[in-house]
Structures are given as C-alpha cells and as structure tokens.
Design a protein around this motif. Structure first.
Motif: not given
Length: 378
Positions: A217-218, A273-276, A265-268
């Motif tokens: 994400a950062q 961390i980017v998942k999708k 962006f789908y993020i955990s």
C-alpha cells in the motif's frame, strides 16, 4: 433571470473552464460542481460501438464538447447559438469582447481581431475557426462568393488543437499529447499472474510495475499518490466460489480507489500487500460509467520465442469473444450474472446487467454487447 455564460477563447488550448486534452471523467466531474451554470447535460454516443464511440456532451444551448473515441479526451469545443439569450453568452479573446448580448460577432470583427487568413466560406486560424453556418461544416478553403460580405454574422466558433488539421485530419481522431495529460496513465499493460505495468503521460516518463503479492500500500501511495477513497468494506459474496483452500476469512482487507486513473487495488488487511487489481473501461451505458476514468488496458500474452519483443496483446476495444479465445482457446467458462443496480432503487439502465467470466488469474466483466467493462487480476 439567466446569468451570463462568460468564457474566454484560447486557440489551440480551450475555452472557459474547459481544457483541450482533459478527460471525459474530469470534465463531467467539473460539470457536477457547476450545476448552477450547466443544469442540463446531454451525453450522445453510438451504443453499437460503445468501446470506441466518440462522445459529445451537449451543454444546452451553447456548447458541444467532442471527446475522442479511444482515450475519451476533449478534442474540440463548439460554441453555438450566439444570439440565444437563455442564457446569454459572452465570448472574449484576451481583453477583447468578441460577442455578447449587445455585440454581434461578424466577419469584419474576426478579421480585425485575428488578422488575415486563407480565403473561404469559414475563417480558419490555428486552433480556432469561425463558421457562418448554423449547423454542418463549411468548406474552409473553396469558394469566395461570400468573401465580400464583411457584415456576415458568425454562427458558430470551434476551438481545437493547433496540431490538428481540422480539414485534412480525422475529425473524430485522437488528441495530441499535451501538458494537461501529464501524470495520467497512458497505457496499462496487464500480465496474468503478475500484475500491471503503467505507462504515464508524458511519453518520456518511466513506467511503473505493480505486482500482485509484492507491491505494498505504501508503494502505491509513493507511485500514484493518495487514493481518492479508501474502502474498507469488501463484498465477499464471491468467496463462496473460491477454490483456494487457504482462504483467510479474517483477512477482510480494503480497497484503494483511484477513480482518476480507472483502477482499484484490493489490499490485504494483514500484510498490506496488493492482492487484486481492477481496471475499468468506462463504457458508455454501463452501470459504472463515469464512476471511473477510462483505463486504457491491454492484456499481454506470452512471446512466441525468446527474441520476440512484441508479444501479442488484446485491449478493451476488442470484443469479449476475441479476448476469451486469447486467454483460453477452449470454450468460454460458465458465467455468473451481475446486476450492479440491485442496491440502487432509483437507477434504471437499459443494460444494467453484466456477466462475470472467470479464468486462471483473471476475471472479465462483460456487457450484453460483448464489451469487457472491467478486468480483475488476482
């Protein structure tokens, strides 16, 4: 009592608040904030070629904004009905009032302000031309029968880029790269099981590679800036179809919504961390039209050999059948029906439903017209 529409003409650049090269998404977002000035906006396009149709925004009664078909960029601005007083319109060029409720714009006035130009039924200058016909396009080069009529009244003014020859070029072609595009995504190259490579304006900018399972994400904030919205509620209804045994129901995650780039962006929620990655096509007539800017995506296939530096690609303008065969030569997988208006009671669309087609590592959302309205990488 109507307030006057007071706009300045900038040949090759824009008119009033409208800048040539701006995106359709940006312009409509601007119009939403100016409803007092433009209370009614008509959107015109060809539904049979929704992926690449040029789009016209008609701001009654004076303005027509023409957007290019592929990149949805403002290509030309037409000012019409200069004598219509509902509302009255004032046109300025630098410190000169060209046309107003009291000032009628005539051929002699254009010549005095802009100087000489080539003979013809229209007066054409780099980035702006003046027509003496209410509708249609006059021939700007041939004929001089009306040339002597110095008092002939201007009926329409058209502003376009100086680099575009409005007579010889394609009137519905694409916009030449210009500074207002800087920082926008020019092309998103998709690689299944990997991620997306983003190419930006200007063309000299370095591309950015965003990888599923690696980019944080950062990293996104450093590369793209802060998202316009962070959405913490995930629609997890699709998880019932998941084949992953290790699905973590407690890792709810969150979305970074970059509406201005046409990407989510789908993020955990645990690892951040980017998942999708979800790319939007911004198809006219679809439920998500104008929620996102168009993302010009292309799915890249495997190179034919080690020396192949131009792997095959399929983009948003290709029909679903073509992209499906590109991803999997077999029959398309079974689809699921999605109606994005289920949660909206006051929205009625002629084609509200789409279908979801899942492949290994990628999901295509497809309209009834076989256009891919979004791509999800996972």
């Amino acid at each position: 009592m109507f307030s006057t529409l007071d706009v300045d003409i900038r040949p090759g650049s824009g008119l009033g608040v409208f800048e040539l090269g701006a995106s359709l998404w940006t312009i409509i977002d601007t119009l939403r904030q100016m409803q007092h000035m433009f209370p009614q906006v008509d959107i015109k396009y060809d539904p049979d070629v929704s992926s690449t149709t040029p789009i016209i925004l008609h701001l009654r009664p004076h303005l027509d904004l023409l957007f290019s078909g592929k990149h949805q960029r403002l290509r030309s601005i037409c000012v019409r009905k200069l004598r219509d007083t509902n509302p009255p319109v004032t046109l300025r060029y630098k410190d000169i009032v060209l046309s107003s409720a009291e000032e009628v714009l005539k051929r002699v006035g254009v010549s005095r302000t802009f100087g000489p130009t080539y003979p013809g039924n229209d007066l054409r200058y780099p980035g702006v031309w003046f027509s003496f016909e209410e509708d249609g396009i006059g021939d700007g080069r041939k004929g001089t029968a009306q040339q002597e009529d110095r008092m002939q009244e201007v009926k329409r003014v058209l502003v376009s880029q100086k680099e575009i020859d409005t007579e010889q070029g394609d009137a519905l072609g694409e916009v030449v790269e210009c500074p207002i595009m800087n920082g926008d995504i020019k092309l998103a190259v998709v690689k299944v099981h990997d991620g997306v490579t983003l190419h930006f304006h200007p063309s000299t900018s370095s591309p950015v590679h965003i990888r599923i399972g690696t980019t944080t994400a950062q990293d996104l904030v450093v590369t793209l800036g802060a998202p316009l919205r962070v959405h913490y509620k995930e629609d997890d209804r699709m998880t019932i179809h998941s084949s992953h045994q290790g699905y973590d129901e407690f890792d709810t995650g969150y979305f970074y919504n970059y509406f201005q780039h046409g990407i989510d962006f789908y993020i955990s929620g645990k690892t951040h961390i980017v998942k999708k990655i979800i790319l939007q096509s911004n198809m006219p007539g679809s439920p998500l039209f104008q929620m996102y800017k168009r993302c010009n995506w292309e799915i890249e296939g495997s190179p034919e050999d080690d020396e192949d530096d131009t792997p095959p690609r399929k983009g948003f303008s290709d029909r679903f059948e073509t992209i499906s065969h590109f991803l999997s030569p077999r029959e398309p997988p079974p689809s699921m029906l999605l109606d994005r208006t289920d949660d909206e009671d006051n929205i009625t669309l002629p084609s509200a439903t789409t279908r979801l087609h899942g492949y290994d590592g990628i999901i295509l959302e497809v309209s009834e017209a076989s256009q891919v309205v979004s791509v999800t990488l996972f």
